[in-house]
Design a protein around this motif. Sequence first.
Motif, PDB file in Angstrom:
ATOM      1  N   ARG A   1       0.870  -1.172   0.000  1.00  0.00           N
ATOM      2  CA  ARG A   1       0.000   0.000   0.000  1.00  0.00           C
ATOM      3  C   ARG A   1       0.906   1.222   0.000  1.00  0.00           C
ATOM      4  O   ARG A   1       2.090   1.135   0.336  1.00  0.00           O
ATOM      5  N   PHE A   2       0.343   2.359  -0.360  1.00  0.00           N
ATOM      6  CA  PHE A   2       1.145   3.562  -0.461  1.00  0.00           C
ATOM      7  C   PHE A   2       0.515   4.685   0.351  1.00  0.00           C
ATOM      8  O   PHE A   2      -0.708   4.799   0.436  1.00  0.00           O
ATOM      9  N   VAL A   3       1.382   5.506   0.936  1.00  0.00           N
ATOM     10  CA  VAL A   3       0.961   6.530   1.880  1.00  0.00           C
ATOM     11  C   VAL A   3       1.258   7.916   1.330  1.00  0.00           C
ATOM     12  O   VAL A   3       2.394   8.207   0.951  1.00  0.00           O
ATOM     13  N   GLY A   4       0.235   8.743   1.341  1.00  0.00           N
ATOM     14  CA  GLY A   4       0.400  10.154   1.035  1.00  0.00           C
ATOM     15  C   GLY A   4       0.668  10.472  -0.414  1.00  0.00           C
ATOM     16  O   GLY A   4       0.678   9.598  -1.282  1.00  0.00           O
ATOM     17  N   ARG A   5       0.877  11.767  -0.641  1.00  0.00           N
ATOM     18  CA  ARG A   5       1.115  12.260  -2.005  1.00  0.00           C
ATOM     19  C   ARG A   5       2.422  11.728  -2.574  1.00  0.00           C
ATOM     20  O   ARG A   5       2.568  11.577  -3.787  1.00  0.00           O
ATOM     21  N   LYS A   6       3.375  11.436  -1.685  1.00  0.00           N
ATOM     22  CA  LYS A   6       4.674  10.912  -2.142  1.00  0.00           C
ATOM     23  C   LYS A   6       4.619   9.415  -2.415  1.00  0.00           C
ATOM     24  O   LYS A   6       5.598   8.822  -2.861  1.00  0.00           O
ATOM     25  N   LYS A   7       3.476   8.785  -2.086  1.00  0.00           N
ATOM     26  CA  LYS A   7       3.299   7.345  -2.316  1.00  0.00           C
ATOM     27  C   LYS A   7       4.392   6.524  -1.634  1.00  0.00           C
ATOM     28  O   LYS A   7       5.020   5.649  -2.219  1.00  0.00           O
ATOM     29  N   LEU A   8       4.622   6.810  -0.357  1.00  0.00           N
ATOM     30  CA  LEU A   8       5.621   6.071   0.406  1.00  0.00           C
ATOM     31  C   LEU A   8       5.139   4.639   0.632  1.00  0.00           C
ATOM     32  O   LEU A   8       3.960   4.411   0.915  1.00  0.00           O
ATOM     33  N   PRO A   9       6.036   3.659   0.548  1.00  0.00           N
ATOM     34  CA  PRO A   9       5.615   2.260   0.595  1.00  0.00           C
ATOM     35  C   PRO A   9       5.295   1.765   2.005  1.00  0.00           C
ATOM     36  O   PRO A   9       5.948   2.121   2.981  1.00  0.00           O
ATOM     37  N   SER A  10       4.267   0.935   2.085  1.00  0.00           N
ATOM     38  CA  SER A  10       3.911   0.229   3.310  1.00  0.00           C
ATOM     39  C   SER A  10       3.172  -1.043   2.901  1.00  0.00           C
ATOM     40  O   SER A  10       3.218  -1.445   1.730  1.00  0.00           O
ATOM     41  N   THR A  11       2.533  -1.661   3.869  1.00  0.00           N
ATOM     42  CA  THR A  11       1.691  -2.831   3.624  1.00  0.00           C
ATOM     43  C   THR A  11       0.402  -2.650   4.417  1.00  0.00           C
ATOM     44  O   THR A  11       0.313  -1.765   5.287  1.00  0.00           O
TER      45      THR A  11
END
Length: 168
Positions: free
Chosen positions: A129-139
């Motif tokens: 999954r991706f977080v925020g406008r910067k599309k930081l990676p997570s799960t």
Amino acid sequence: MPTTQEYWLSGAILDVPALLQPAAHALLQSVREIKTYLADFPEDKLWENPFGRASIGFHLRHITGVLDRMLTYADNKGLTEEQFHFLKNEGNGESAPWSQQLIADFEKKVNQALEYFKNTPESILTEKRFVGRKKLPSTVIGLLFHAAEHSQRHVGQLLVTVSALKNQ
């Protein structure tokens, strides 16, 4: 269950997948502790910033907002304009609800999170999954655990702030 028993020592929460039990326990513990710490807290101090630190009102709004945002990202969606507006105004004490409403808002969001957990198959927990406008990676599991640990961290900060303000 006695209120002194911490949730993580209380057994499984019905229908919550095993891997999400710790996150569910932490969120429920957060609700319980907030209610305890703010039981006799003076409303006129809700938005005070002792020693330049965040107010009680901010902590309550912030943990509700972060939980909402993490659930949105876990659901593989972007934030809405309403969520951005909420984020922008988390620390704004003007025309803000009183503490019991802020607590109720957080408890409602925790209940929504528990329903989300119950409907989340363990097989998707490691999906990206991706977080925020910067599309930081997570799960998925990373987002859900962050929501829980983040809530606990702010509850600790809230306790210190409550103690400081009550003893002024």
